[in-house]
Enzyme design. Structure first.
Site, PDB file in Angstrom:
ATOM      1  N   GLU A   1     -14.025   7.645 -11.024  1.00  0.00           N
ATOM      2  CA  GLU A   1     -12.936   6.893 -11.669  1.00  0.00           C
ATOM      3  C   GLU A   1     -13.411   5.642 -12.411  1.00  0.00           C
ATOM      4  OE1 GLU A   1      -9.970   6.248  -8.629  1.00  0.00           O
ATOM      5  OE2 GLU A   1      -9.932   8.374  -8.095  1.00  0.00           O
TER       6      GLU A   1
ATOM      7  N   ASN B   1     -16.530  12.201 -11.419  1.00  0.00           N
ATOM      8  CA  ASN B   1     -15.221  12.645 -10.920  1.00  0.00           C
ATOM      9  C   ASN B   1     -14.115  11.689 -11.382  1.00  0.00           C
ATOM     10  OD1 ASN B   1     -13.767  14.451  -9.064  1.00  0.00           O
ATOM     11  ND2 ASN B   1     -13.527  12.665  -7.714  1.00  0.00           N
TER      12      ASN B   1
ATOM     13  N   HIS C   1      -4.519  15.723  -9.609  1.00  0.00           N
ATOM     14  CA  HIS C   1      -3.329  15.225  -8.894  1.00  0.00           C
ATOM     15  C   HIS C   1      -2.154  15.353  -9.852  1.00  0.00           C
ATOM     16  CE1 HIS C   1      -5.648  13.765  -5.533  1.00  0.00           C
ATOM     17  NE2 HIS C   1      -6.417  13.035  -6.325  1.00  0.00           N
TER      18      HIS C   1
ATOM     19  N   GLU D   1      -9.667  17.558  -6.270  1.00  0.00           N
ATOM     20  CA  GLU D   1      -8.690  16.923  -5.361  1.00  0.00           C
ATOM     21  C   GLU D   1      -7.300  17.472  -5.626  1.00  0.00           C
ATOM     22  OE1 GLU D   1      -8.995  12.612  -5.518  1.00  0.00           O
ATOM     23  OE2 GLU D   1     -11.171  12.684  -5.654  1.00  0.00           O
TER      24      GLU D   1
ATOM     25  N   ASP E   1      -3.704  18.604  -5.843  1.00  0.00           N
ATOM     26  CA  ASP E   1      -2.413  18.639  -5.148  1.00  0.00           C
ATOM     27  C   ASP E   1      -1.328  18.553  -6.217  1.00  0.00           C
ATOM     28  OD1 ASP E   1      -2.680  15.892  -5.690  1.00  0.00           O
ATOM     29  OD2 ASP E   1      -2.642  15.287  -3.582  1.00  0.00           O
TER      30      ASP E   1
HETATM   31  O1  G2I Z   1      -5.829   8.229  -3.830  1.00  0.00           O
HETATM   32  C1  G2I Z   1      -6.034   9.613  -3.808  1.00  0.00           C
HETATM   33  C2  G2I Z   1      -7.466   9.958  -4.116  1.00  0.00           C
HETATM   34  C3  G2I Z   1      -7.817   9.589  -5.561  1.00  0.00           C
HETATM   35  N1  G2I Z   1      -9.172   9.974  -5.896  1.00  0.00           N
HETATM   36  C4  G2I Z   1     -10.212   9.515  -4.989  1.00  0.00           C
HETATM   37  C5  G2I Z   1      -9.867   9.837  -3.533  1.00  0.00           C
HETATM   38  O2  G2I Z   1     -10.837   9.321  -2.680  1.00  0.00           O
HETATM   39  C6  G2I Z   1      -8.489   9.320  -3.170  1.00  0.00           C
HETATM   40  O3  G2I Z   1      -8.261   9.646  -1.784  1.00  0.00           O
HETATM   41  C7  G2I Z   1      -7.470   8.767  -1.053  1.00  0.00           C
HETATM   42  C8  G2I Z   1      -7.373   9.271   0.377  1.00  0.00           C
HETATM   43  O4  G2I Z   1      -6.721  10.515   0.370  1.00  0.00           O
HETATM   44  C9  G2I Z   1      -6.556   8.279   1.224  1.00  0.00           C
HETATM   45  O5  G2I Z   1      -6.628   8.657   2.595  1.00  0.00           O
HETATM   46  O6  G2I Z   1      -8.026   7.488  -1.084  1.00  0.00           O
HETATM   47  C10 G2I Z   1      -7.171   6.543  -0.451  1.00  0.00           C
HETATM   48  C11 G2I Z   1      -7.681   5.136  -0.657  1.00  0.00           C
HETATM   49  O7  G2I Z   1      -8.057   4.883  -1.952  1.00  0.00           O
HETATM   50  C12 G2I Z   1      -7.074   6.878   1.041  1.00  0.00           C
HETATM   51  O8  G2I Z   1      -6.181   6.004   1.685  1.00  0.00           O
HETATM   52  C13 G2I Z   1      -6.740   5.112   2.610  1.00  0.00           C
HETATM   53  C14 G2I Z   1      -5.671   4.096   2.974  1.00  0.00           C
HETATM   54  O9  G2I Z   1      -5.289   3.416   1.781  1.00  0.00           O
HETATM   55  C15 G2I Z   1      -6.208   3.126   3.973  1.00  0.00           C
HETATM   56  O10 G2I Z   1      -5.170   2.270   4.377  1.00  0.00           O
HETATM   57  C16 G2I Z   1      -6.801   3.844   5.157  1.00  0.00           C
HETATM   58  O11 G2I Z   1      -7.441   2.932   6.022  1.00  0.00           O
HETATM   59  O12 G2I Z   1      -7.206   5.767   3.772  1.00  0.00           O
HETATM   60  C17 G2I Z   1      -7.829   4.871   4.668  1.00  0.00           C
HETATM   61  C18 G2I Z   1      -8.473   5.672   5.803  1.00  0.00           C
HETATM   62  O13 G2I Z   1      -7.509   6.400   6.503  1.00  0.00           O
END
Ligand code: G2I
Length: 349
Positions: free
Chosen positions: A172, A215, A251, A280, A282
């Site tokens: 990104e 990515n 997404h 990714e 969805d």
């Molecule tokens: O935002 C969706 C995705 C966009 N592209 C990059 C991916 O890495 C990203 O994944 C998401 C995860 O699915 C989430 O699970 O990235 C988020 C953060 O940028 C993730 O969320 C975070 C929460 O914001 C935190 O509060 C939490 O501590 O997940 C953390 C671990 O559970």
């Protein structure tokens, strides 16, 4: 994914001949009233991973240590998928929370779970402005940040050396909207444009067996952002900067639907000499419209030989990062949704 070798292609022709004989025999038996011919194919695979593998592709999921202890979560993942991306566990805040102190516990949990169930692993992600510890953002000197970035890439990739299918080296790095510009980030602002190629060069020098991907999201159709990524890849290829793949996150929702030029956009990247991966996926929605959108994405990847595979961003709607959109293939009770059947049928088609 392995290329088609002469041996594989011979086996492919043998399969074709055998299939003709089997179908011929089945047809004769059917016309003699001895068996009923049912379904689209007598050999249709019944899991996403197996169906994708029969087409030379993978079908993966993001997996999180937070839910691995839930038996249905693990069982569903293990049964259906043949590639895993750790949802958060290999990101910078997890792997190097303090400078020089590396922690691979979460990453190893996902890696060991995946590989002990026959799944490969995509590494996600080495250099990203988000989930970046404050100590990294606090570095003001470009040369110091370059050293820190190199050290991070080197340690994380070395820990998993030779074991990762593909790494999202940089994630990104471009802005949304019409500018086509790089996004402001500690790396961009302090190192400058060269941080991306520098990261790829370092990554290649550490583990030459992993595919190296750039990515991003909102690059699924032709637009200013995907044009900017396209131009970067073209430039990298012309100058010999190592890059093997582009990850299209995928997404999708009503504001950002599956674009009509999705397949041709993937193809133009392939034409530059990289493979493409849906990393990714969805898709917000439900029922037939969601199922149809999933089929569009799967069919686009199937139509492109250098589309390596597809990863959905989670197992169940219950734990999706945007669960309100019910964007995944299994509902909150791990029941297969219409979208699941649509994906499986497309893969078997
Ligand atoms: O935002 C969706 C995705 C966009 N592209 C990059 C991916 O890495 C990203 O994944 C998401 C995860 O699915 C989430 O699970 O990235 C988020 C953060 O940028 C993730 O969320 C975070 C929460 O914001 C935190 O509060 C939490 O501590 O997940 C953390 C671990 O559970």
């Amino acid at each position: 994914m392995t290329e088609l070798t002469p041996e594989r292609s011979r086996r492919g022709s043998w399969r074709g001949l055998r299939r003709t004989l089997v179908l011929g025999l089945a047809g004769s038996l059917a016309s003699a009233g001895l068996v009923a011919l049912t379904g689209p194919s007598a050999h249709a695979a019944d899991t996403l991973g197996a169906a994708a593998a029969a087409k030379g592709k993978y079908f993966g999921t993001a997996l999180s240590t937070s839910h691995l202890g839930e038996s249905q979560y693990a069982a569903t993942a293990d049964a259906e998928f043949n590639m895993v991306t750790p949802e958060n566990e290999m990101k910078w805040d997890a792997t190097e929370p303090n400078r020089g102190q590396f922690n691979f516990s979460g990453g190893d949990t996902i890696f060991n779970h995946a590989t002990s169930h026959g799944m490969k692993v995509r590494g996600h992600t080495l250099v990203w402005h988000s989930q970046l510890p404050g100590w990294v953002s606090g570095i003001s000197s470009g040369s110091e940040l370059t050293q820190v970035m190199d050290n991070h890439i080197t340690n994380v990739m070395s820990h998993y050396k030779g074991k990762i299918y593909a790494w999202d080296v940089v994630n990104e790095a471009f802005q949304d909207g019409s500018s086509g510009a790089r996004r402001s980030s500690p790396f961009q602002d302090k190192i400058g444009n060269s941080f991306i190629e520098h990261a790829f060069q370092t990554a290649r020098s550490v583990d030459s067996s992993a595919k190296l991907c750039y990515n991003d999201y909102n690059i699924d159709g032709v637009n200013a952002k995907s044009n900017a990524v396209y131009n970067m890849v073209k430039d990298f290829k012309s100058r010999g900067v190592p890059i093997d793949c582009v990850g299209f996150q995928g997404h999708f929702n009503s504001q950002s639907p599956v674009p009509s030029d999705f397949q041709s956009n993937l193809q133009r990247f392939v034409d530059l000499g990289v493979s493409v991966q849906i990393t990714e996926l969805d898709i917000a929605g439900s029922g037939t419209s969601q199922a149809d959108n999933y089929a569009k994405v799967v069919n686009a990847c199937l139509a492109i030989s250098k589309c390596d595979g597809i990863t959905v961003w989670g197992v169940t709607d219950k734990y999706s990062w945007r669960s309100g959109d019910t964007p995944l293939l299994f509902d909150g009770n791990y029941q297969k949704k219409q979208a699941y059947t649509s994906v499986l049928n497309a893969l078997n088609g």
